[in-house]
Design a protein around this motif. Structure first.
Motif, PDB file in Angstrom:
ATOM      1  N   VAL A 170       0.879  -1.171   0.000  1.00 28.27           N
ATOM      2  CA  VAL A 170       0.000   0.000   0.000  1.00 28.27           C
ATOM      3  C   VAL A 170       0.918   1.223   0.000  1.00 28.27           C
ATOM      4  O   VAL A 170       1.337   1.707   1.055  1.00 28.27           O
ATOM      5  N   PRO A 171       1.263   1.732  -1.200  1.00 24.44           N
ATOM      6  CA  PRO A 171       2.282   2.783  -1.305  1.00 24.44           C
ATOM      7  C   PRO A 171       1.928   4.086  -0.601  1.00 24.44           C
ATOM      8  O   PRO A 171       2.825   4.837  -0.212  1.00 24.44           O
ATOM      9  N   ASP A 172       0.640   4.362  -0.406  1.00 28.15           N
ATOM     10  CA  ASP A 172       0.281   5.618   0.256  1.00 28.15           C
ATOM     11  C   ASP A 172      -0.003   5.448   1.751  1.00 28.15           C
ATOM     12  O   ASP A 172      -0.525   6.342   2.392  1.00 28.15           O
ATOM     13  N   MET A 173       0.392   4.314   2.340  1.00 29.05           N
ATOM     14  CA  MET A 173       0.317   4.119   3.790  1.00 29.05           C
ATOM     15  C   MET A 173       1.541   4.803   4.393  1.00 29.05           C
ATOM     16  O   MET A 173       2.662   4.358   4.197  1.00 29.05           O
ATOM     17  N   ALA A 174       1.325   5.905   5.118  1.00 29.69           N
ATOM     18  CA  ALA A 174       2.455   6.722   5.538  1.00 29.69           C
ATOM     19  C   ALA A 174       2.636   6.853   7.051  1.00 29.69           C
ATOM     20  O   ALA A 174       3.688   7.308   7.489  1.00 29.69           O
ATOM     21  N   CYS A 175       1.627   6.498   7.854  1.00 29.25           N
ATOM     22  CA  CYS A 175       1.739   6.751   9.284  1.00 29.25           C
ATOM     23  C   CYS A 175       0.850   5.793  10.078  1.00 29.25           C
ATOM     24  O   CYS A 175       0.135   4.979   9.506  1.00 29.25           O
ATOM     25  N   GLY A 176       0.891   5.939  11.371  1.00 36.15           N
ATOM     26  CA  GLY A 176       0.089   5.095  12.244  1.00 36.15           C
ATOM     27  C   GLY A 176      -1.401   5.237  12.002  1.00 36.15           C
ATOM     28  O   GLY A 176      -2.155   4.271  12.122  1.00 36.15           O
ATOM     29  N   ALA A 177      -1.841   6.439  11.657  1.00 34.27           N
ATOM     30  CA  ALA A 177      -3.266   6.645  11.367  1.00 34.27           C
ATOM     31  C   ALA A 177      -3.674   5.869  10.121  1.00 34.27           C
ATOM     32  O   ALA A 177      -4.779   5.312  10.070  1.00 34.27           O
ATOM     33  N   CYS A 178      -2.791   5.798   9.145  1.00 32.55           N
ATOM     34  CA  CYS A 178      -3.070   5.017   7.933  1.00 32.55           C
ATOM     35  C   CYS A 178      -3.208   3.544   8.297  1.00 32.55           C
ATOM     36  O   CYS A 178      -4.129   2.860   7.826  1.00 32.55           O
ATOM     37  N   VAL A 179      -2.300   3.047   9.119  1.00 32.23           N
ATOM     38  CA  VAL A 179      -2.339   1.652   9.556  1.00 32.23           C
ATOM     39  C   VAL A 179      -3.665   1.373  10.249  1.00 32.23           C
ATOM     40  O   VAL A 179      -4.333   0.371   9.978  1.00 32.23           O
ATOM     41  N   SER A 180      -4.076   2.277  11.128  1.00 29.79           N
ATOM     42  CA  SER A 180      -5.329   2.117  11.864  1.00 29.79           C
ATOM     43  C   SER A 180      -6.526   2.101  10.921  1.00 29.79           C
ATOM     44  O   SER A 180      -7.423   1.257  11.049  1.00 29.79           O
ATOM     45  N   THR A 181      -6.544   3.013   9.963  1.00 36.78           N
ATOM     46  CA  THR A 181      -7.650   3.091   9.000  1.00 36.78           C
ATOM     47  C   THR A 181      -7.741   1.824   8.167  1.00 36.78           C
ATOM     48  O   THR A 181      -8.827   1.278   7.956  1.00 36.78           O
ATOM     49  N   ILE A 182      -6.604   1.335   7.694  1.00 35.75           N
ATOM     50  CA  ILE A 182      -6.571   0.117   6.879  1.00 35.75           C
ATOM     51  C   ILE A 182      -7.027  -1.075   7.711  1.00 35.75           C
ATOM     52  O   ILE A 182      -7.833  -1.895   7.258  1.00 35.75           O
ATOM     53  N   THR A 183      -6.540  -1.171   8.931  1.00 32.01           N
ATOM     54  CA  THR A 183      -6.932  -2.274   9.813  1.00 32.01           C
ATOM     55  C   THR A 183      -8.437  -2.251  10.068  1.00 32.01           C
ATOM     56  O   THR A 183      -9.121  -3.280   9.979  1.00 32.01           O
TER      57      THR A 183
END
Length: 66
Positions: free
Chosen positions: A8-21
């Motif tokens: 996921v090339p646009d996963m940039a931070c912890g918030a992105c990880v949380s949103t994806i999860t």
């Protein structure tokens, strides 16, 4: 069980990880999601199809690469 490993090339931070999860667990609450921000890798083990998982991540606003 489905195992999906994507980038996921646009996963940039912890918030992105949380949103994806959260997006993945919305389609399968028992899904296991492992992420690596450095390599942008997402590994998912779930009981739904790979297509459903990919679609959930895309609907959350992220690009998925095989």
């Amino acid at each position: 069980m489905t195992t999906l490993s994507v980038t996921v090339p646009d996963m940039a931070c912890g918030a992105c990880v949380s949103t994806i999860t959260q997006a993945v667990q919305a389609v399968d609450p028992s899904a296991e999601v492992k992420t690596d921000l450095a390599s942008k890798a997402v590994d998912i083990t779930a009981s739904v199809t790979a297509e459903a998982l990919t679609e959930a991540i895309q609907k959350a606003g992220y690009t998925v690469q095989a």
